[in-house]
Design an enzyme around this catalytic site. Structure first.
Site, short mmCIF file in Angstrom:
data_model
loop_
_atom_site.label_atom_id
_atom_site.label_comp_id
_atom_site.label_asym_id
_atom_site.label_seq_id
_atom_site.Cartn_x
_atom_site.Cartn_y
_atom_site.Cartn_z
N SER A 61 1.04 -1.30 -0.26
CA SER A 61 0.02 -0.07 0.08
C SER A 61 0.69 1.11 0.01
O SER A 61 1.51 1.10 0.45
CB SER A 61 -0.89 -0.09 1.14
OG SER A 61 0.16 -0.31 2.37
N GLN A 63 1.27 4.70 1.81
CA GLN A 63 1.79 4.66 3.32
C GLN A 63 3.12 5.45 3.87
O GLN A 63 3.52 6.12 2.89
CB GLN A 63 1.61 3.29 3.99
CG GLN A 63 3.00 2.54 3.78
CD GLN A 63 2.98 1.32 3.85
OE1 GLN A 63 4.23 0.85 4.83
NE2 GLN A 63 2.53 0.63 3.52
N HIS A 65 4.55 6.58 7.29
CA HIS A 65 4.62 6.49 9.46
C HIS A 65 5.11 7.82 10.10
O HIS A 65 5.64 8.70 9.72
CB HIS A 65 6.10 5.66 9.25
CG HIS A 65 5.72 4.69 8.36
ND1 HIS A 65 4.70 2.77 8.54
CD2 HIS A 65 6.92 3.70 7.70
CE1 HIS A 65 5.40 2.40 7.44
NE2 HIS A 65 6.04 2.83 7.02
N LYS A 88 7.73 4.83 13.66
CA LYS A 88 8.65 4.03 12.52
C LYS A 88 9.32 4.43 11.47
O LYS A 88 9.44 3.79 10.03
CB LYS A 88 7.42 3.16 11.61
CG LYS A 88 8.01 1.79 11.29
CD LYS A 88 6.42 1.22 10.72
CE LYS A 88 6.91 0.00 10.51
NZ LYS A 88 5.79 -0.24 9.35
N GLU A 90 12.65 3.22 8.66
CA GLU A 90 12.52 2.22 8.29
C GLU A 90 12.93 2.57 7.43
O GLU A 90 13.48 3.32 6.41
CB GLU A 90 11.80 1.76 7.72
CG GLU A 90 10.87 1.83 6.75
CD GLU A 90 8.93 0.92 6.41
OE1 GLU A 90 8.73 0.67 6.90
OE2 GLU A 90 9.03 1.17 5.25
N HIS A 229 5.55 6.65 0.40
CA HIS A 229 6.65 5.44 -0.04
C HIS A 229 5.17 4.55 -0.86
O HIS A 229 4.51 3.47 0.25
CB HIS A 229 7.44 5.17 0.30
CG HIS A 229 7.17 4.24 1.68
ND1 HIS A 229 6.80 4.79 3.09
CD2 HIS A 229 7.15 2.71 2.48
CE1 HIS A 229 6.09 4.50 3.85
NE2 HIS A 229 6.72 3.36 3.59
N ARG A 248 -2.32 4.48 5.70
CA ARG A 248 -2.52 3.84 4.39
C ARG A 248 -3.42 4.34 3.62
O ARG A 248 -3.98 5.30 4.47
CB ARG A 248 -3.04 2.47 4.25
CG ARG A 248 -2.10 1.85 4.65
CD ARG A 248 -2.67 -0.11 5.02
NE ARG A 248 -1.49 -0.63 5.33
CZ ARG A 248 -1.74 -1.16 7.20
NH1 ARG A 248 -2.00 -0.34 7.71
NH2 ARG A 248 -0.86 -2.18 7.17
N LYS A 254 -6.56 -2.44 3.30
CA LYS A 254 -6.92 -2.54 4.40
C LYS A 254 -7.51 -1.00 4.95
O LYS A 254 -7.50 -0.09 3.66
CB LYS A 254 -5.76 -2.41 5.77
CG LYS A 254 -4.64 -3.99 5.13
CD LYS A 254 -3.82 -3.63 5.29
CE LYS A 254 -3.16 -4.94 5.00
NZ LYS A 254 -1.49 -5.14 6.46
#
Length: 376
Positions: A61, A63, A65, A88, A90, A229, A248, A254
Site C-alpha cells: 500500500s 503509506q 509512518h 517507524k 525504516e 512510499h 495508508r 486495509k
C-alpha cells in the site's frame, strides 16, 4: 514477510529448547543486560528495532509512518487502527533488483504528467494544476503548498468521478500500448501493472506524484517520518524502529486514512537519485558495509565474507544485534552458546551486547549476512 524482533504482533520464537523462555521478548525481559547499557537506558529495557525480510510480488500500500508525536496521538485516538505509540522510520536494502515509489517527484516531472494526462488534470482541477505550474523553484514553501493542494485534491476525489477518469485513462493507454506507441508520457507500463493488481484504486494515480526508485542488490532507501512510499516489486531486508504504525491511502484493502496522510506528508520534492541511501565500508573490517540512518533506533551491517576466508569473526558491538544469513554455510561458535550452531540461508541469530561469534565457513562461495543493531 519474515519478522525478527520482539514486537508483540510477531515476537520471535526461540528455537533452542534448553531455554525456558519461548520468545525473544520474554528472554530479553529476563536478561535485560543483553541489550547493552546504552540501549537499556535509552529504550527502557526494550530491543529498539524490528528486522524483516520482505518478498514483494504485488505492490504494497501507499503509506507513510508518523513521527513520535503523531504516533502517540493517533494511538490514543484510534487504537484499533494505530496499535502502537512509536514512530517507524525504516531502511530497505535490496536483495534482488527492487522497485518502489518514494517521496515526491521534482515539480517539473509532475507538471509534465499534468499536461500529458488529461484524466489526472481533471481530478486535480484547473485551478490547483495551474497553481503548481506557476510555483517557481525559488520559493520552496510555495511549491510544497501547491503540491499539498494537488495531492490532497487527488486523494479526496469523489469515487465515481475518479473511477470514470481511471477507466478512461487505462483504456487510452492500453490502446496506445496495443498499437505499439510509446506510453512513457503517461507512465503507461506502471499504470497498467498497478491497475491489474488493484483495479479501480485511487493509488494508481499516485505514480504521477511519487518517484519510481529502482535499487540494485545492496542499494538502500531510508524512509523517515511522513515520507510517502509504496514497495512495488522485489526482495529486500528491512529494518525499522520497533513499531507497526502505518497510515495508508491506496493500493490496499486495509483501513485507509486519507485525511491523516495528506495532512502529515512531507511535500518536499526531490529527484529519485537522492533517495538512495549509501553504505560506508568499515575501516576496521573491509567485509562490513554499514547503513547508519539519522535515527538512534537502528543501523544495519551488510557482511560480505569472500570465498578466500574460511574463519571469520563476527565482532562484538556494545548493543544487542540480530544476524541473518542470506547465503553460504558455516558452523558458528560463541562463548555464550552452549553448543555449535549450523548456519545456512535463512538462519537467524540473536547476539547479546559485547558478544562475538566465530564462523567456520563451509561454503565454497563465501557468505552474505545482514546484522541489525543499535549504534548509539
Amino acid at each position: 514477510q519474515l519478522w525478527m524482533g520482539t514486537h508483540p504482533r510477531g515476537d520471535a520464537i526461540i528455537r533452542d529448547n534448553r531455554i525456558p523462555q519461548k520468545t525473544l521478548g520474554q528472554w530479553i525481559a529476563a536478561n535485560p543486560a543483553c541489550l547493552g547499557e546504552k540501549v537499556l537506558d535509552a529504550f527502557q529495557g526494550r530491543l529498539p528495532f524490528l528486522f524483516k525480510v520482505l518478498s514483494v510480488n504485488t505492490a504494497l500500500s501507499i503509506q507513510a509512518h508518523p513521527n513520535k508525536e503523531l504516533a502517540a496521538k493517533l494511538h490514543a485516538q484510534f487504537p484499533e487502527h494505530y496499535p502502537d505509540a512509536n514512530h517507524k522510520p525504516e531502511l530497505a536494502i535490496a536483495l534482488t533488483p527492487f522497485e518502489g515509489l518514494c517521496g515526491f517527484r521534482p515539480v517539473e516531472e509532475i507538471v509534465s504528467f499534468l499536461q500529458a494526462v488529461p484524466e489526472l488534470r481533471a481530478l486535480i482541477g484547473e485551478v490547483a494544476a495551474e497553481q503548481l505550474e506557476r510555483s517557481g523553484s525559488d520559493d520552496p514553501r510555495g511549491v510544497s503548498a501547491a503540491l499539498r493542494v494537488c495531492f490532497t485534491r487527488l486523494m479526496k476525489s469523489e469515487k465515481k468521478f475518479f473511477i470514470d477518469q481511471l477507466n478512461t485513462l487505462v483504456k487510452r493507454v492500453s490502446q496506445e500500448a496495443a498499437e505499439g506507441k510509446d506510453t512513457s508520457a503517461s507512465n503507461g507500463d506502471l499504470l497498467l501493472r498497478l491497475h491489474t493488481q488493484y483495479p479501480g484504486d485511487i493509488g494508481c494515480f499516485t505514480i504521477y506524484f511519487l518517484n519510481l526508485v529502482k535499487l540494485e542488490p545492496g542499494e538502500a532507501i531510508f524512509l523517515g517520518a511522513n515520507e510517502p512510499h509504496a514497495y512495488l516489486h522485489g526482495d529486500c531486508v528491512e529494518c525499522m524502529a520497533c513499531s507497526d504504525n502505518t497510515v495508508r491511502a491506496g493500493l490496499t484493502p486495509k483501513f485507509i486514512d486519507v485525511l491523516t496522510l495528506c495532512e502529515m506528508l512531507n511535500y518536499t520534492p526531490a529527484p529519485s537519485s537522492s533517495k538512495i541511501f549509501p553504505a560506508t565500508q568499515s575501516q576496521l573490517d573491509p567485509s562490513v558495509y554499514i547503513y547508519d540512518p539519522p535515527v538512534p533506533d537502528f543501523a544495519v551491517m551488510r557482511i560480505e565474507i569472500p570465498a578466500s576466508i574460511k574463519l571469520y569473526l563476527v565482532s562484538a558491538v556494545d548493543s544487542a544485534s540480530i544476524l541473518l544469513v542470506i547465503q553460504g554455510m558455516a558452523v558458528g561458535t560463541s562463548t555464550a552458546a552452549a553448543s555449535e550452531m549450523t548456519l545456512r540461508r535463512g538462519s537467524v541469530l540473536f547476539i547479546s551486547a559485547n558478544e562475538s561469534i566465530s564462523l567456520h565457513l563451509s561454503s565454497p562461495d563465501g557468505m552474505l549476512l545482514f546484522r541489525a543493531c543499535c549504534l548509539l
